[in-house]
Each structure stands twice: as structure tokens, then as C-alpha cells.
Design a protein around this motif. Structure first.
Motif, PDB file in Angstrom:
ATOM      1  N   ASP A 135       0.704  -1.039  -0.156  1.00 55.04           N
ATOM      2  CA  ASP A 135      -0.137  -0.177  -0.146  1.00 55.04           C
ATOM      3  C   ASP A 135       0.836   1.277  -0.058  1.00 55.04           C
ATOM      4  N   GLU A 136       1.814   1.290   0.702  1.00 52.78           N
ATOM      5  CA  GLU A 136       2.764   2.403   0.848  1.00 52.78           C
ATOM      6  C   GLU A 136       3.629   2.626  -0.492  1.00 52.78           C
ATOM      7  N   LEU A 137       4.082   1.584  -0.873  1.00 51.83           N
ATOM      8  CA  LEU A 137       4.832   1.703  -2.284  1.00 51.83           C
ATOM      9  C   LEU A 137       3.981   2.097  -3.488  1.00 51.83           C
ATOM     10  N   LEU A 138       2.709   1.532  -3.452  1.00 53.52           N
ATOM     11  CA  LEU A 138       1.597   1.907  -4.407  1.00 53.52           C
ATOM     12  C   LEU A 138       1.468   3.310  -4.426  1.00 53.52           C
ATOM     13  N   ARG A 139       1.209   4.075  -3.347  1.00 52.54           N
ATOM     14  CA  ARG A 139       1.187   5.401  -2.867  1.00 52.54           C
ATOM     15  C   ARG A 139       2.069   6.468  -3.436  1.00 52.54           C
ATOM     16  N   ALA A 140       3.274   5.804  -2.978  1.00 53.21           N
ATOM     17  CA  ALA A 140       4.587   6.574  -3.474  1.00 53.21           C
ATOM     18  C   ALA A 140       4.855   6.418  -5.079  1.00 53.21           C
ATOM     19  N   VAL A 141       4.562   5.313  -5.662  1.00 53.13           N
ATOM     20  CA  VAL A 141       4.639   5.174  -6.982  1.00 53.13           C
ATOM     21  C   VAL A 141       3.734   6.120  -7.637  1.00 53.13           C
ATOM     22  N   ARG A 142       2.658   5.749  -7.432  1.00 54.15           N
ATOM     23  CA  ARG A 142       1.488   6.863  -7.927  1.00 54.15           C
ATOM     24  C   ARG A 142       1.791   8.474  -7.756  1.00 54.15           C
ATOM     25  N   ALA A 143       2.193   8.690  -6.653  1.00 54.20           N
ATOM     26  CA  ALA A 143       2.387  10.342  -6.343  1.00 54.20           C
ATOM     27  C   ALA A 143       3.557  10.674  -7.408  1.00 54.20           C
ATOM     28  N   ARG A 144       4.651   9.751  -7.261  1.00 55.75           N
ATOM     29  CA  ARG A 144       5.935  10.242  -8.168  1.00 55.75           C
ATOM     30  C   ARG A 144       5.388  10.251  -9.706  1.00 55.75           C
ATOM     31  N   CYS A 145       4.606   9.415 -10.114  1.00 56.51           N
ATOM     32  CA  CYS A 145       4.312   9.424 -11.381  1.00 56.51           C
ATOM     33  C   CYS A 145       3.242  10.474 -11.843  1.00 56.51           C
ATOM     34  N   ARG A 146       2.533  10.761 -10.901  1.00 57.24           N
ATOM     35  CA  ARG A 146       1.570  11.985 -11.038  1.00 57.24           C
ATOM     36  C   ARG A 146       2.282  13.511 -11.289  1.00 57.24           C
TER      37      ARG A 146
ATOM     38  N   GLY B   1      18.206  -0.360  -4.825  1.00 54.12           N
ATOM     39  CA  GLY B   1      16.482  -0.211  -5.136  1.00 54.12           C
ATOM     40  C   GLY B   1      16.117  -1.591  -5.886  1.00 54.12           C
ATOM     41  N   TYR B   2      14.981  -1.369  -6.471  1.00 53.84           N
ATOM     42  CA  TYR B   2      14.057  -2.578  -6.900  1.00 53.84           C
ATOM     43  C   TYR B   2      13.599  -2.061  -8.409  1.00 53.84           C
ATOM     44  N   GLY B   3      13.098  -3.215  -9.095  1.00 50.72           N
ATOM     45  CA  GLY B   3      12.723  -2.886 -10.411  1.00 50.72           C
ATOM     46  C   GLY B   3      11.085  -3.075 -10.231  1.00 50.72           C
ATOM     47  N   SER B   4      10.393  -3.069  -9.400  1.00 53.33           N
ATOM     48  CA  SER B   4       9.147  -3.327  -9.250  1.00 53.33           C
ATOM     49  C   SER B   4       8.506  -3.200  -7.654  1.00 53.33           C
ATOM     50  N   ILE B   5       7.127  -2.938  -7.588  1.00 53.44           N
ATOM     51  CA  ILE B   5       6.659  -3.112  -6.072  1.00 53.44           C
ATOM     52  C   ILE B   5       6.668  -4.494  -5.761  1.00 53.44           C
ATOM     53  N   ALA B   6       6.321  -5.422  -6.662  1.00 53.17           N
ATOM     54  CA  ALA B   6       6.389  -6.832  -6.340  1.00 53.17           C
ATOM     55  C   ALA B   6       7.768  -7.377  -5.726  1.00 53.17           C
ATOM     56  N   GLU B   7       8.628  -7.083  -6.573  1.00 54.71           N
ATOM     57  CA  GLU B   7      10.062  -7.547  -6.102  1.00 54.71           C
ATOM     58  C   GLU B   7      10.679  -6.806  -4.687  1.00 54.71           C
ATOM     59  N   ALA B   8      10.212  -5.470  -4.460  1.00 56.20           N
ATOM     60  CA  ALA B   8      10.587  -4.877  -3.435  1.00 56.20           C
ATOM     61  C   ALA B   8       9.653  -5.559  -2.133  1.00 56.20           C
ATOM     62  N   VAL B   9       8.538  -5.572  -2.287  1.00 61.01           N
ATOM     63  CA  VAL B   9       7.728  -6.283  -1.169  1.00 61.01           C
ATOM     64  C   VAL B   9       8.188  -7.747  -0.776  1.00 61.01           C
ATOM     65  N   LYS B  10       8.699  -8.467  -1.854  1.00 65.39           N
ATOM     66  CA  LYS B  10       8.832  -9.951  -1.595  1.00 65.39           C
ATOM     67  C   LYS B  10      10.328  -9.860  -1.185  1.00 65.39           C
TER      68      LYS B  10
END
Length: 114
Positions: A26-37, A86-95
Motif C-alpha cells: 500500500d505504501e509503495l503504491l502510494r509513493a509510485v502513484r504520487a511520483r508518476c503524477r 533499489g528494486y525494479g517493481s513493487i512486487a520485487e521490493a515487497v518480496k
């Protein structure tokens, strides 16, 4: 006659992997969406599509989000659970982070040496 001391095995509480993963995602989704916006970059509308999307997530962003785990875990999670570079995706970071935090969970509860 030699005496032996019985030491009962310490039971480690179950690691709340799904709760840790949900908070991080949830936190990474929020961060990625904010950055892309901010950058005007389009993203899929569905969260599962964003989670697997190839998007660079720097390690500092993940470190900043570790405090969000304070309500789920009985200890503070430090930056040592985050992969440098860092990571290449949210899924990679979470895992990756969920796996590393599990080692800290075991250590916190008196098990092994992770």
C-alpha cells in the motif's frame, strides 16, 4: 549419576507476513502513484497492474516507508532489510523486504541468527 537440565523450546509467534506485505505494498503504491503524477507519467488504474509494472524504486524510498511497519511489528525495522540500489517493481521490493523482515522477526523472538 549425571543430571540433565530440560529447557523447553521457545515458541516463536507466527510471522505476520501478509500484514507486512499489505502495508508495504500500500505504501509503495502510494509513493509510485504520487511520483508518476508529479512527473506526468501514466500508470494503469488497477493496483495489481501497478504492483507488477516495471518501475524503478530507489532504496531510499523503501527505507522511508519502513516506519509504516511500526503498527504491525513489535520492533523497529531498520534500513538493513532494504537492498542497496533499489528494486525494479513493487512486487520485487515487497518480496525482498518481507523475507528480510522475517529474519528480524525470528531474531527478535529469540530464534536463530538471521
Amino acid at each position: 549419576m549425571a543430571s540433565t537440565t530440560y529447557s523447553p523450546a521457545k515458541t516463536i509467534p507466527a510471522y505476520p507476513a501478509s500484514a507486512v506485505a499489505a502495508v508495504l505494498q500500500d505504501e509503495l503504491l502510494r509513493a509510485v502513484r504520487a511520483r508518476c503524477r508529479r512527473k506526468g507519467q501514466p500508470l494503469p488504474k488497477a493496483d495489481p497492474d501497478v504492483v507488477i509494472l516495471s518501475v524503478e524504486i530507489d532504496s531510499l524510498t523503501v527505507v522511508e516507508l519502513l516506519a509504516s511497519l511500526d503498527d504491525v511489528l513489535p520492533f523497529k525495522v531498520t534500513e538493513c532489510v532494504v537492498k542497496a540500489g533499489g528494486y525494479g517493481s513493487i512486487a520485487e521490493a515487497v518480496k525482498h523486504v518481507v523475507g528480510r523482515v522475517e529474519g528480524k522477526w525470528t531474531k527478535h523472538h529469540g530464534g536463530g541468527k538471521p
